[in-house]
Write a protein that holds these residues in place. Structure first.
Motif, short mmCIF file in Angstrom:
data_model
loop_
_atom_site.label_atom_id
_atom_site.label_comp_id
_atom_site.label_asym_id
_atom_site.label_seq_id
_atom_site.Cartn_x
_atom_site.Cartn_y
_atom_site.Cartn_z
N ASN A 153 -2.66 -54.67 -4.08
CA ASN A 153 -1.47 -55.21 -4.42
C ASN A 153 -1.63 -56.09 -5.14
O ASN A 153 -1.21 -57.80 -5.05
CB ASN A 153 -0.43 -55.77 -3.08
CG ASN A 153 0.28 -56.16 -3.08
OD1 ASN A 153 1.34 -55.58 -4.07
ND2 ASN A 153 0.55 -56.88 -1.48
N GLU A 189 4.70 -50.67 1.99
CA GLU A 189 5.31 -51.27 1.24
C GLU A 189 5.29 -52.18 0.80
O GLU A 189 6.65 -52.83 0.89
CB GLU A 189 7.64 -50.08 1.76
CG GLU A 189 7.86 -49.59 0.73
CD GLU A 189 9.91 -49.52 0.98
OE1 GLU A 189 10.55 -50.29 0.11
OE2 GLU A 189 9.59 -48.73 1.65
N SER A 190 4.20 -51.91 -0.12
CA SER A 190 3.66 -53.53 -0.88
C SER A 190 4.78 -53.84 -1.89
O SER A 190 5.71 -52.79 -2.48
CB SER A 190 2.83 -53.51 -1.17
OG SER A 190 2.93 -52.82 -1.76
N ASP A 191 4.92 -54.88 -2.32
CA ASP A 191 6.16 -55.20 -3.51
C ASP A 191 5.28 -54.51 -5.22
O ASP A 191 5.97 -53.92 -5.26
CB ASP A 191 5.42 -56.68 -4.13
CG ASP A 191 6.88 -57.56 -3.22
OD1 ASP A 191 7.30 -57.01 -2.43
OD2 ASP A 191 6.13 -59.07 -2.84
N LYS A 194 6.28 -50.84 -4.42
CA LYS A 194 8.47 -51.40 -4.85
C LYS A 194 8.40 -50.53 -5.28
O LYS A 194 9.00 -50.29 -6.85
CB LYS A 194 8.36 -51.90 -3.94
CG LYS A 194 9.46 -52.03 -3.02
CD LYS A 194 9.78 -53.77 -2.13
CE LYS A 194 9.50 -54.12 -1.05
NZ LYS A 194 10.04 -55.29 -0.56
N LEU A 195 7.37 -50.72 -6.62
CA LEU A 195 7.79 -50.13 -8.76
C LEU A 195 6.88 -49.11 -9.05
O LEU A 195 7.54 -47.64 -9.59
CB LEU A 195 6.45 -51.32 -9.64
CG LEU A 195 6.93 -52.72 -9.10
CD1 LEU A 195 5.74 -53.54 -9.62
CD2 LEU A 195 8.75 -53.10 -9.88
N HIS A 199 5.28 -43.02 -4.45
CA HIS A 199 4.47 -43.88 -3.14
C HIS A 199 3.82 -42.32 -2.26
O HIS A 199 4.79 -42.40 -1.52
CB HIS A 199 5.43 -44.46 -3.03
CG HIS A 199 4.87 -45.47 -2.18
ND1 HIS A 199 5.55 -45.90 -0.82
CD2 HIS A 199 3.52 -46.21 -1.13
CE1 HIS A 199 5.00 -47.05 -0.22
NE2 HIS A 199 3.66 -46.52 -0.50
N GLN A 201 2.52 -42.36 0.86
CA GLN A 201 2.35 -43.31 2.31
C GLN A 201 1.11 -42.76 3.04
O GLN A 201 1.99 -42.91 3.90
CB GLN A 201 3.73 -44.33 2.15
CG GLN A 201 3.72 -45.45 3.21
CD GLN A 201 5.65 -45.56 3.13
OE1 GLN A 201 6.27 -45.48 3.27
NE2 GLN A 201 4.99 -47.11 4.06
#
Lengths: 448, 569
Positions: A153, A189-191, A194-195, A199, A201
């Motif tokens: 992260n 849903e890390s920062d 989010k970008l 993703h 998961q």
């Protein structure tokens, strides 16, 4: 006020080298360009305790300030008399200090190990198995059209990593971010996630399954299940298509995959996937997201001096390497270790409880500028001048590019290297006089 | 301290001394005419005396070397040394740790070794390891054959700008010579590709290997560097590559060597040419073209080569030729390391097992031997294994024995090697044997001359550095041709070695493990006005494309214990 430019930051493995330090009266009063963590490393967190003098713990548990000579003498005495000493840490000091450290370990017949043992150690084991296809960060910036962050992260742990290497414009990626696709693999849903454009998961601890499915799909096999490791089949296909059509891709991976259940087997699969991706016409590399600013440096120093990157045991006089037997945690948890020397790391905060129990039982020496959980357990504390702030030295970035860390302000304290050198000299003196005694004994003992 | 080495049989090709019985006098680290009565006498009667060995091309320090160690604990545990007195411990068979590297070269009588590939961006790492490599004098060659600045200057025909850039880079990285590896191929590898031959342009940059070689040789002579361009040709290891090799050599044919230091007379150095002397079109019809290469060497004086002799060991290959290492990984299925370096170069590391039972490896062994034995003038050829690529440097004594004994070679060819060694090369028909004079030439004299260090290295004349090796072999009573096992043993462990006038090996034992060697680098001053312009251009690009600031790129003097700059003005 003086501005000191192009300062490499002694915090994380990104080693940003564009920090500007504002200096007034031999004190850093502000920084520019640094992230929040880097800034607080230069400035010291307002609640942090910075030691000014060496200390020795008395029988009643109280720490008493002593002179440096006394602290070194006492530390050496503990190490020389120990049968199975560990020299641990080495990731937040300079390579020059690490070099003296390896010699000290050799002289003491000690075990030397760094923080990789609890972070990217499994990556190193995987490197032994499958290889190490990497590049420098500039290659990512200039060429990459696909970037994967797996189980890390950077938005929080390496705060400027993405702005320097992902958002930034490169020679062949003139627009920066719009020219790149971002894949993030993270259960949360890390920062960073989010970008992401994609993703994945993944369910916690199931990275190996997901990597396996990706490798199978890459080779044209059908995935038989609708979901693998919590990720929908179609999303895996989509990611694989993207990977196979990339011109230059890079995988950054962190401790979420190195320290979850399958450990080095996860990384084995990851490295194999990257190697295989090079067979589709594009280029693929990986870079481990190293934590401490010089954790990589110790692994390099240890390798060129001994042949092995960490977990090196000198008990037999020559370097021996068998992680699982010759790791710091192995020795602590098996109650083999009878003294521990800690430098440039904080095992008190990061080690499992069984290891800490042993640390409480044995003498612990900490070369540490701040009050930390480790110093709470320590019997001797020697604060050094900090590399990159009040002393110089070399450090290796996560991709192996090395920097000369700057001395920004003066300090009355000895640097890590100087402390270690004095310890080494003293140990040698003691060993020399011991061997003299031995030979005298041999001469004077009557012949049988 | 004064020494006199008495009554040894001296082999010193640079001074045309071929096995004369004479005394060598040493004072204050230098060879001198005579010494006083009190000089310590080292009796060398019945022994060979040569200058300290000079290694022109080896991989002993830096990122890829260390990744070779890191990736292969199985290699490290094959060969270990315990600490003993002042001597540090270590490990590693094909890639020994730094201390062991220094000790083992020294024990063989080598006193100078050049690290042949330094990525400029990671020069600090190379120098850090060199500092930890004791006793030896050393230097490192910055990699420039895939450097973006060089490619752009040469594409635009700006050779002088290119020279100014190189002059700065040599100072910034403390480099010794221009190294070119698979020109344009490693840049193509940035995209997972390669170039084929010297006329295939690098993607996006549009310049060819041939143009890079020509431009860099011109720039080299414009600056007047002590060593020539040090070239690892395109197409390494490909069947049929000898044509590329000959075409590459020919590029420098009409460019005159003009060093401002030293006595170099060549304008191009071809390295590990064994890997570049292949005929055929695939591994099926693979064959030796070493005779064609040797013929070229015999007819041309602008070129010298080192061999890169296969030693038939399990070893670790490592090179800045990134695409070649990837091919080797797909060929073997072994583990693969790679490191591409922004704007500059790349590299790869793959373990490799050379087997005497393998047809290709046996032929490769024969090709190396053919190069040695068919090249008439040993002044044009140097002994290397491209350590550790074709085998570890610790096998040099065995290569010396092979060269000195056709019986030793024939035993191997008849009894051990695959039949291809005879079928696909001419090795079985060659009965030439090297003399000790020839050995001194290919292990010391030639290298010292082409490196531009022959004022002080590679010979035993007055004024030379007192780097001397004494070997316990009596050429008057012993015959190398039949007693090749003794040759192998004496060159593995010298009887005495002097480094800068100090005894470091005494009666076959390393006695001074803690002394530091010099680091040679070139302090270039080319065209200061032009350099200023070039650097301001470089600075702009640094900000945009590098991930390191310009100010943090230059490595400074702190990374050398004994800095030995060679001034080029």
């Amino acid at each position: 006020m003086e501005l000191i430019k192009n300062v490499p930051c002694p915090f994380c493995g990104t080693l940003c080298d564009d920090i500007i330090c504002k200096v007034e009266n031999n004190e850093i009063v502000g920084t520019m360009n640094a992230c929040r963590i880097g800034h607080s490393k230069f400035m010291h967190h307002k609640d942090a305790t910075l030691y000014k003098k060496p200390m020795i713990r008395k029988a009643n548990g109280e720490l008493v300030e002593v002179e440096i000579d006394e602290a070194i003498e006492k530390a050496v005495e503990i190490l020389v008399n120990a049968k199975r000493p560990i020299l641990y840490g080495w990731s937040s000091v300079s390579c020059e200090a690490d070099e003296v450290g390896v010699e000290l370990a050799e002289e003491l017949k000690a075990l030397i190990d760094n923080t990789a043992t609890v972070c990217h150690g499994p990556s190193l084991l995987a490197v032994h198995d499958t290889g190490y296809p990497v590049c420098t960060l500039g290659e990512v910036k200039n060429r990459a059209d696909v970037i994967i962050y797996w189980a890390c992260n950077p938005m929080h742990a390496h705060p400027r990593h993405m702005s320097r290497h992902y958002f930034s414009r490169g020679y062949f990626r003139e627009r920066g971010r719009p020219d790149r696709t971002l894949i993030v693999v993270d259960p949360r849903e890390s920062d960073t996630a989010k970008l992401a454009d994609i993703h994945l998961q993944v369910e916690p601890g199931k990275d190996y399954e997901l990597l396996d499915a990706i490798r199978a799909a890459m080779k044209g096999h059908k995935i038989l299940y609708e979901n693998v490791a919590g990720v929908p089949r179609d999303l895996i296909y989509q990611a694989v298509e993207l990977l196979k059509s990339a011109q230059f891709g890079n995988l950054f991976f962190g401790m979420g995959i190195t320290q979850t259940s399958a450990k080095n087997r996860n990384i084995d699969a990851g490295i194999c996937a990257i190697e295989e991706l090079n067979e589709y016409g594009g280029k693929f590399t990986l870079i481990p997201m190293r934590g401490h600013y010089n954790v990589n440096g110790f692994n390099h120093v240890c390798t060129w001096t001994t042949g092995y990157p960490f977990c090196v045991d000198f008990a037999t006089g020559y370097p021996r390497y068998n992680p699982g037997e010759t790791g710091t945690n192995d020795l602590l948890q098996n109650k083999e270790a009878d003294a521990m020397f800690v430098i440039g790391a904080d095992p008190g905060a990061h080690f499992p409880q069984r290891a800490l129990q042993r640390m409480v039982e044995i003498p612990v020496i900490a070369i540490e500028p701040h009050r930390t959980p480790t110093t709470e357990l320590a019997d001797i504390i020697i604060p050094p001048a900090q590399i990159g702030i009040s002393s110089e030295g070399t450090a290796y970035r996560m991709d192996g590019v090395c920097f000369t860390m700057k001395k920004i302000i003066d300090s009355d304290l000895l640097s890590d290297k100087e402390i270690l050198k004095r310890m080494l000299e003293r140990v040698k003196e003691i060993h020399a006089s011991e061997s003299k005694m031995e030979s005298v004994k041999e001469v004077t003992s009557p012949a049988k | 301290m004064e020494y006199i080495i008495k009554n040894g049989m001296v082999y010193d090709p640079l001074n045309n001394i071929d096995g004369e019985k004479m005394d060598i006098c040493i004072r204050d680290g230098k060879i001198v005419e005579s010494v006083g009565e009190s000089a310590e006498v080292v009796d060398a009667s019945g022994k060979i005396v040569m200058a300290g060995g000079v290694e022109p091309h080896t991989h002993i320090a830096g990122p890829k070397v260390n990744v070779g160690r890191m990736m292969r604990p199985e290699d490290s545990e094959k060969d270990v040394e315990a600490k003993s007195g002042d001597r540090r411990s270590g490990s590693g068979f094909s890639v020994p740790s730094t201390f062991m590297t220094g000790y083992r070269y020294t024990e063989m009588g080598y006193t100078t070794a050049m690290e042949a590939a330094m990525p400029p961006l990671i020069a600090r790492h190379v120098h850090e390891e060199l500092v930890d490599t004791p006793i030896l004098d050393k230097g490192a060659y910055p990699l420039l054959g895939n450097n973006w600045f060089v490619m752009e200057y040469l594409k635009n025909g700006e050779v002088e700008e290119c020279a100014a850039y190189i002059a700065w880079l040599m100072r910034a990285t403390k480099g010794y010579a221009i190294k070119v590896v698979n020109p344009c191929g490693t840049e193509a590898w940035g995209w997972g590709g390669n170039v084929h031959g010297i006329n295939d342009p690098a993607p996006k940059f549009g310049i060819t290997g041939a143009e890079m070689i020509k431009g860099l040789v011109e720039a080299n002579e414009m600056i007047g560097l002590p060593h020539s361009v040090h070239l690892h040709c395109n197409d390494l290891g490909h069947p049929g590559n000898y044509e590329t090799t000959l075409a590459s050599f020919d590029i420098a044919k009409n460019i005159k060597a003009s060093p401002k230091y030293g006595e170099r007379d060549i304008s191009l150095y071809g390295t590990h040419v064994q890997f570049h002397s292949y005929g055929g079109t695939s591994w099926r019809d693979f064959e030796s073209e070493a005779p064609a290469i040797a013929d070229y060497l015999n007819k041309n004086d602008h070129i010298a080569i080192d061999v890169g002799q296969i030693t038939l060991d399990e070893t670790t290959t490592m090179t800045a030729d990134g695409p070649m290492e990837f091919d080797l990984y797909t060929l073997t299925g072994f583990k693969w390391a790679n490191c591409d370096v922004e704007l500059e170069t790349g590299s790869g590391v793959v373990p490799f097992i050379y087997s005497s039972k393998n047809p290709v490896h046996s032929t490769q062994w024969a090709i190396g031997m053919e190069l040695f034995l068919l090249t008439k003038d040993p002044g044009k050829i140097m002994m290397t294994t491209d350590h550790p690529n074709a085998g570890p440097f610790t096998r040099y004594p065995r290569i010396i024995a092979w060269l000195m004994s056709s019986k030793y070679r024939n035993d191997l060819i008849e009894n051990e090697l695959h039949a291809w060694a005879q079928k696909r090369s001419s090795i079985a028909t060659i009965d030439r044997e090297y003399s000790l004079y020839d050995i001194a030439q290919v292990t010391r004299a030639t290298a010292a001359r082409v490196l531009g260090l022959s004022e002080t290295k590679g010979h035993l004349g007055v004024g030379a550095d007192a780097d001397v090796a004494i070997y316990s072999f009596n050429p008057e009573t012993q015959d190398a041709s039949s007693d090749y096992m003794t040759i192998e043993a004496v060159f593995r462990m010298a009887d005495h070695v002097f480094k800068d006038g100090e005894i470091v090996v005494k009666n076959g034992e390393l006695v001074k493990p803690r002394i530091d060697g010099r680091t040679y680098w070139v302090n270039c001053h080319f065209n200061e006005e032009l350099e200023k312009n070039v650097i301001s251009d470089v600075k702009k690009k640094f900000k945009q494309y590098y991930t390191v600031n310009f100010e943090n790129y230059e490595i400074g003097d702190g990374y050398m214990r004994r800095s030995a700059p060679i001034e080029i003005k």
